[in-house]
Enzyme design. Structure first.
Site, mmCIF file in Angstrom:
data_model
loop_
_atom_site.group_PDB
_atom_site.id
_atom_site.type_symbol
_atom_site.label_atom_id
_atom_site.label_comp_id
_atom_site.label_asym_id
_atom_site.label_seq_id
_atom_site.Cartn_x
_atom_site.Cartn_y
_atom_site.Cartn_z
ATOM 1 N N SER B 177 0.849 -1.199 0.000
ATOM 2 C CA SER B 177 0.000 0.000 0.000
ATOM 3 C C SER B 177 0.887 1.251 0.000
ATOM 4 C CB SER B 177 -0.923 -0.058 1.213
ATOM 5 O OG SER B 177 -1.962 0.874 1.125
ATOM 6 N N ARG B 247 -12.134 6.273 9.583
ATOM 7 C CA ARG B 247 -11.663 4.900 9.707
ATOM 8 C C ARG B 247 -12.657 3.912 9.112
ATOM 9 N NH1 ARG B 247 -7.323 1.657 9.639
ATOM 10 N NH2 ARG B 247 -7.449 -0.045 11.124
ATOM 11 N N ASP B 345 -8.566 -6.744 -4.712
ATOM 12 C CA ASP B 345 -8.194 -5.416 -4.197
ATOM 13 C C ASP B 345 -8.726 -4.351 -5.154
ATOM 14 O OD1 ASP B 345 -6.993 -3.115 -3.257
ATOM 15 O OD2 ASP B 345 -4.973 -3.956 -3.165
ATOM 16 N N HIS B 378 -7.966 -5.229 -0.352
ATOM 17 C CA HIS B 378 -6.655 -4.608 -0.151
ATOM 18 C C HIS B 378 -5.931 -5.188 1.065
ATOM 19 C CE1 HIS B 378 -3.600 -1.576 -0.510
ATOM 20 N NE2 HIS B 378 -3.894 -1.014 0.638
ATOM 21 N N ASP B 379 -6.674 -5.553 2.088
ATOM 22 C CA ASP B 379 -6.059 -6.100 3.306
ATOM 23 C C ASP B 379 -5.333 -7.422 3.078
ATOM 24 O OD1 ASP B 379 -6.357 -4.136 5.148
ATOM 25 O OD2 ASP B 379 -7.984 -5.076 6.272
#
Lengths: 407, 407
Positions: B177, B247, B345, B378-379
């Site tokens: 990232s 968040r 992602d 993405h994680d």
């Protein structure tokens, strides 16, 4: 409705939003009764002597009763700014209906054949009773004392409203997104009173990511101190900051990533190089979003946003009507159903429409599903008129052919 | 670093975050100089006598220097709560590094071969100088007087920090990232000092939808009245409400829609039926998001979020180094490059890694691109250790084989 030579072909002309007061309170899913209830509505076209050509059009989260034509009017109740500011015509402050491309003579919902009715939904802020309306018990706006409503409650309210017009049956009920949920709910709640359902870019139950986006939008509003627990009316403050964030989140989920890339790329707003700023818009897409937020908060009530967002996340045909089974939920449907989905819609993805199609097909019900290839995401239902129109026209014409055959 | 029998195999053991003060101010892209600068860091493994086995690991937006092993320490500067609260080990308050699955003996970044260095990045709030550090000019925290920083500034700071350790060359620089952006920037800024780049789930420039999500997250913070123009330190108030929304937005963009559906479906939180509530979590996914928000605001500084979010939206190799051409920007790269992307992602989609691969290939540079099929979005770069490990190990082993051959 007055037609003038300056109107484009296919326009329903100048229209005015009208209001109807329901004679009885509306009984709600949460167990409460709500009354009195006023409904804001517009109509386009002419009701047939047989009263068999009425189509109810249902709007989505941020819509209103002004679906077609040009309006100079501003409904009083609940609005905080000019009507449809974003769609305002350059000339004479005329504002164009949100589905004008789909409703009018020769259009998808053809007012040469149909009497099209559009209402502001229950809980709205554009003339129909909602959280910004006066609570008769207190003489002040309901705010968060307004009862939590469901899509089924909206539909019951629409049913009661149509009674005031003397309309028993609908030739069709149609809508996109939350409007498509209402159309499906109509077919389940009132199977004998709906000939056809047109549900566009919609679903039988929002998927968990959609639930999450809606929750984030609501949190953005309720965490704004100016929301004041929902009782901001008359305080001189309103949760515009949080509403702006909610709208920006919503806006991005209505568009596709490629559509954003096409329109904005990574172009900077003012200069050829970056300006090293944290808080100010720098990219065109940032400036666009801020503008969308600013104009939205001027015309929309934050509590209405909360209530409608909650209603659309609660909506779940299988849970409500089928003990968890979509097929069981749809078992009583007798309407013909048209489902349209868009390839780039990731908020109300095609898979959900396909699930409805399969359930109806398993039940032997008449259903059509069309996947339209279009790049704009969920907003396609408002933008892709050219591709939707022939599908809707043919589907409705099939209905007319059926009713005419027996006679 | 002390190894105990209770540690799992492959752990680097107990670690402590240390601090280095840079001897000179850091010259920034915005034209300002920043100093003094302190850097928080951890190291794992042993530096070879030739000092040729150092790997710098760069973290993403919400990471810190604690990349591997167990920590009992809490860096003082800028933190407002226990370190890595979300990763805290049940026993004895030990907290596990954010990339522990990738760093250690026998792991992807194998500490039997390499001396792995992890720093908190410039602008951070976990020990390295950032907006919550004391501004020597005022004796109070910088707040929004902190200069706007770029990914290149972070890399210059890392370069200056490595000088303090006496490390001239890096065997590799790696990250996911925003960390992957730093790795790529290293290869461009210091082509003679980097042997290999490992850029995972990253991009040469965030796409417009990603720019939009980051802008919305920043707006959520800056619209919170408790942000107070960025000078909330010492006021007893901080923009926790807005940070929570930021968040939540980020969290959803880090996950895929199918992963959310798999984990939460539309399950309700407490009862079998809905409770008709506007403000309270009702679905499990809503409750999960609120929990994520609450725990994040306790451990992270809002201004750091703003500055890092801005830096990663500004990052654009083609604009910064190539006059708009990615190929020109990468023309001076001499490092071998490994790019890994994940199929699900959508925030840092595979297409961006492919563009980097094509540009490097056109230039005749050594590059490998791997697309990993994995569902978490993405994680994945934090979760899919099993699939990443063999790719990274073989890529790094190839580098060792090359250096060993000539000798």
């Amino acid at each position: 409705m007055v037609s003038t030579p300056t109107l484009p072909a296919g326009s329903v002309g100048h229209v005015e939003t009208r209001f109807a007061d329901l004679p009885d309170p509306v009984r709600l899913d949460c167990g409460r009764e709500l009354g009195p209830v006023r409904v804001a509505y517009e109509t386009y076209g002419t009701l047939s002597p047989e009263r068999d050509n009425a189509i109810l059009v249902c709007h989505a989260l941020s819509g209103d009763a002004h679906a077609a034509g040009y309006s100079r009017t501003t409904p009083e109740a609940g609005t905080r700014d000019g009507f449809g500011a974003e769609r305002r015509d350059g000339a004479a402050g005329r504002s164009l209906g949100w589905w004008d491309g789909m409703i009018g003579p020769g259009k998808a919902f053809d007012t040469d054949h149909y009497f099209v009715i559009s209402t502001n939904l229950l809980g709205g802020c554009r003339g129909t009773t909602g959280p910004s309306s006066v609570n008769p018990a207190t003489g002040r706006p309901y705010g968060s004392d307004f009862p939590v409503i469901t899509v089924a409650d909206m539909v019951r309210c629409e049913r009661a409203f149509l009674d005031t017009l003397g309309i028993e049956r609908l030739a069709a009920v149609a809508g996109g997104s939350l409007g498509g949920m209402q159309a499906l709910e109509w077919a389940v709640l009132y199977p004998d009173q709906v000939d056809a359902v047109v549900s566009i870019a919609s679903t039988h139950a929002l998927h968990p990511q959609g639930v999450a986006w809606n929750m984030i939008a609501r949190e953005a509003i309720t965490r704004d101190p100016a929301w004041q627990g929902g009782h901001y009316h008359g305080t001189g403050r309103s949760p515009d900051a949080g509403m702006g964030v909610a709208r920006m989140v919503g806006h991005i989920t209505y568009l596709s990533a490629p559509a954003l890339a096409d329109r904005f790329d990574r172009r900077l707003q003012f200069t050829e190089d970056i300006r090293y700023t944290i808080g100010e818009p720098e990219f065109e897409v940032e400036s666009y979003l801020r503008h969308q937020a600013d104009s939205f908060v001027k015309r929309f009530d934050a509590n209405t946003y909360l209530y409608l967002s909650r209603a659309l996340t609660y909506f779940d045909l299988a849970r409500q009507h089928g003990g968890g089974s979509l097929t069981r939920a749809l078992a009583g449907v007798s309407a013909r159903t048209l489902l349209i989905a868009f390839s780039s819609d990731w908020l109300y993805p095609p898979a959900a429409s396909q699930e409805i199609e399969e359930a109806l097909r398993d039940l032997g019900k008449p259903v059509e599903y069309h996947l339209i290839e279009a790049p704009y995401g969920h907003d396609c239902f408002l933008l892709e008129e050219a591709q939707q129109t022939p599908i809707v026209r043919r589907f409705l014409a099939d209905g007319r052919a059926r009713t005419e055959k027996p006679s």
